[in-house]
Design an enzyme around this catalytic site. Structure first.
Site, PDB file in Angstrom:
ATOM      1  N   ALA A   1       0.509  -0.753  -0.139  1.00 43.44           N
ATOM      2  CA  ALA A   1       0.153  -0.586   0.238  1.00 43.44           C
ATOM      3  C   ALA A   1       0.933   1.371  -0.238  1.00 43.44           C
ATOM      4  O   ALA A   1       0.399   2.228  -0.752  1.00 43.44           O
ATOM      5  CB  ALA A   1      -0.956   0.179   0.944  1.00 43.44           C
TER       6      ALA A   1
ATOM      7  N   THR B   1      10.098  -7.308 -14.465  1.00 44.97           N
ATOM      8  CA  THR B   1       9.124  -8.475 -14.509  1.00 44.97           C
ATOM      9  C   THR B   1       8.187  -8.501 -13.268  1.00 44.97           C
ATOM     10  O   THR B   1       8.072  -8.383 -12.091  1.00 44.97           O
ATOM     11  CB  THR B   1      10.469  -9.459 -13.765  1.00 44.97           C
ATOM     12  OG1 THR B   1      11.880  -9.613 -15.059  1.00 44.97           O
ATOM     13  CG2 THR B   1       9.692 -10.978 -14.224  1.00 44.97           C
TER      14      THR B   1
ATOM     15  N   CYS C   1       3.479   1.151  11.429  1.00 49.11           N
ATOM     16  CA  CYS C   1       4.374   2.104  10.802  1.00 49.11           C
ATOM     17  C   CYS C   1       4.900   4.052  11.509  1.00 49.11           C
ATOM     18  O   CYS C   1       5.310   4.404  10.973  1.00 49.11           O
ATOM     19  CB  CYS C   1       3.892   2.672   9.282  1.00 49.11           C
ATOM     20  SG  CYS C   1       2.915   0.760   8.425  1.00 49.11           S
TER      21      CYS C   1
HETATM   22  N1  PMP Z   1      -1.550   2.476   4.807  1.00 46.21           N
HETATM   23  C1  PMP Z   1      -2.593   1.869   6.029  1.00 46.21           C
HETATM   24  C2  PMP Z   1      -3.971   1.855   6.100  1.00 46.21           C
HETATM   25  C3  PMP Z   1      -2.235   0.537   6.194  1.00 46.21           C
HETATM   26  O1  PMP Z   1      -2.295   0.744   7.487  1.00 46.21           O
HETATM   27  C4  PMP Z   1      -0.652   0.087   5.990  1.00 46.21           C
HETATM   28  C5  PMP Z   1      -0.182  -0.567   6.495  1.00 46.21           C
HETATM   29  N2  PMP Z   1       0.242  -0.088   8.352  1.00 46.21           N
HETATM   30  C6  PMP Z   1      -0.027   1.031   5.284  1.00 46.21           C
HETATM   31  C7  PMP Z   1      -0.707   1.645   4.075  1.00 46.21           C
HETATM   32  C8  PMP Z   1       1.385   0.570   4.239  1.00 46.21           C
HETATM   33  O2  PMP Z   1       0.937  -0.909   3.756  1.00 46.21           O
HETATM   34  P1  PMP Z   1       2.498  -1.577   2.950  1.00 46.21           P
HETATM   35  O3  PMP Z   1       3.228  -2.217   4.750  1.00 46.21           O
HETATM   36  O4  PMP Z   1       2.043  -2.105   2.635  1.00 46.21           O
HETATM   37  O5  PMP Z   1       3.210  -0.874   2.285  1.00 46.21           O
END
Ligand code: PMP
Length: 380
Positions: free
Chosen positions: A69, A235, A321
């Site tokens: 994401a 790829t 994060c």
């Molecule tokens: N957006 C949201 C709402 C998430 O909860 C997260 C994961 N914590 C992310 C983005 C980032 O996703 P990814 O780890 O797949 O990069």
């Protein structure tokens, strides 16, 4: 072990893992290669993409695979900003976004775009009047997460879309749907672009998806060769794509039954934790039950999380994060810095058992008493 951090990531389902292994072993060809082995891999991608497109009710050419994401959000926000710069430089985002959205916005601001945050009300919903007021002729994009990753607040995207399009029919609408997929019903047709990640739905890590409505133009942020995708050259990750499609099919099954079960677990935890002095439950009537956020009084969330670890219990801080930082979402809703800097997030799954919840509550009580009395000694 009791895992209660499902919103950070999920364990892979056996089916998704089997597919990953089988495809890695049996489909060695590069889908961009002209020979038969390449063709076999290409066909597999096409059939996985067809399945995903049917599940999301979109066209196959509206799907772009990414690494997750974070990349989907980058592709959407940067791609739109660069493609529609001649129309305007104004972007609106909600106050309950994932840190990756704010990081992209910081970058966009550094190169001349103007990014404004939308206010939310006490229930965490976008303030519609504020949205109307902030929309301008030069607003090229609005980004609102379907489900907030910290408190699980679900935004009414359909209504938000109506307001946006009424104010400015050319403004594009993006939603980070990562925390909604597999938890609540979703409709990508509420938006023009949507971000997803498969490791949140019992699929493999390292693969995500961007839905991009056919008519939307994006400037690529990755450049390379390959006959595949213009937006994501290179790829294609054949085993990840096949496994992702398997995980999506499974994730969309029995949503209501899974949610009802999780709701009961959530209620049980809320009832018990509300009885502790000083604990605040960061939940509004729009929070989905899979994500439960609380603030601890005078105890550092990191200390609490590590103390629970001694019992092999794993919970999260605001989002994986942004560990250790102030929770932007809690701050936006409750306007209380102390409350927003002492949050922990308990995230539940249909795999969570009542027995796990009971053991979690028992150990939570032990840790809370121990750390709570240490905190009050320190204060005295
Ligand atoms: N957006 C949201 C709402 C998430 O909860 C997260 C994961 N914590 C992310 C983005 C980032 O996703 P990814 O780890 O797949 O990069």
């Amino acid at each position: 072990m009791i895992y209660l951090d499902y919103s950070a990531t999920t364990p892979m389902s056996m089916d998704a893992l089997d597919t990953l292994l089988k495809v890695s072993k049996d489909f060695i060809g590069n889908p961009n290669s002209l020979h038969r082995l390449g063709g076999k891999s290409k066909e597999l991608i096409e059939s996985a993409t067809k399945q995903i497109s049917e599940l999301l009710k979109v066209k196959t050419n509206e799907i772009v695979y990414t690494s997750g994401a974070t990349e989907s959000n980058n592709m959407a926000l940067l791609g739109v900003a660069f493609a529609y710069r001649n129309r305007g430089n104004h972007i609106l985002v909600s106050s309950l976004e994932h840190p990756s959205i704010y990081a992209i916005c910081d970058y966009l601001e550094s190169i001349g775009f103007e990014v404004e945050k939308l206010k939310c009300n006490q229930e965490g919903l976008i303030d519609f009047e504020d949205l109307k007021h902030k929309m301008r002729p030069e607003t090229i994009l609005v980004s609102v997460a379907l489900v907030n990753s910290e408190m699980g607040i679900r935004e009414p995207l359909k209504m938000i879309r109506q307001i946006i399009k009424k104010e400015n029919a050319t403004t594009l609408f993006h939603s980070d749907m990562t925390q909604g997929l597999g938890k609540v019903p979703i409709s990508v047709h509420d938006v023009d672009l949507a971000s997803f990640s498969f490791h949140k739905i019992y699929g493999p890590k390292g693969i995500g998806l961007l839905y991009k409505q056919e008519k939307v133009t994006l400037v690529p942020i990755i450049h390379g060769s390959g006959k595949g995708s213009v937006l994501r050259p290179g790829t294609p990750a054949v085993p990840l794509i096949a496994s992702a499609s398997k995980s999506l099919r499974l994730a969309l099954q029995d949503l209501e039954r899974k949610e009802d079960f999780i709701e009961k677990l959530n209620e049980k935890i809320v009832k018990e934790l509300s009885s502790y002095e000083g604990i605040l439950i960061n939940q509004t009537k729009y929070s989905i039950p899979h994500i439960l956020n609380i603030s601890l009084p005078n105890i550092k969330p990191e200390t609490f999380i590590h103390a629970l670890e001694d019992y092999e219990i794993y919970v999260g801080t605001n989002t994986a994060c942004a560990s250790g930082e102030v929770s932007e979402g809690v701050l936006a809703v409750y306007e209380d810095e102390k409350r927003a800097s002492s949050t922990i997030r308990i995230s539940l799954s249909y795999l969570t058992t009542t027995d796990e919840v009971n053991r979690f509550l028992h150990c939570f009580g032990l840790v809370f008493k121990r750390l709570g009395s240490l905190a009050s000694k320190e204060k005295n």
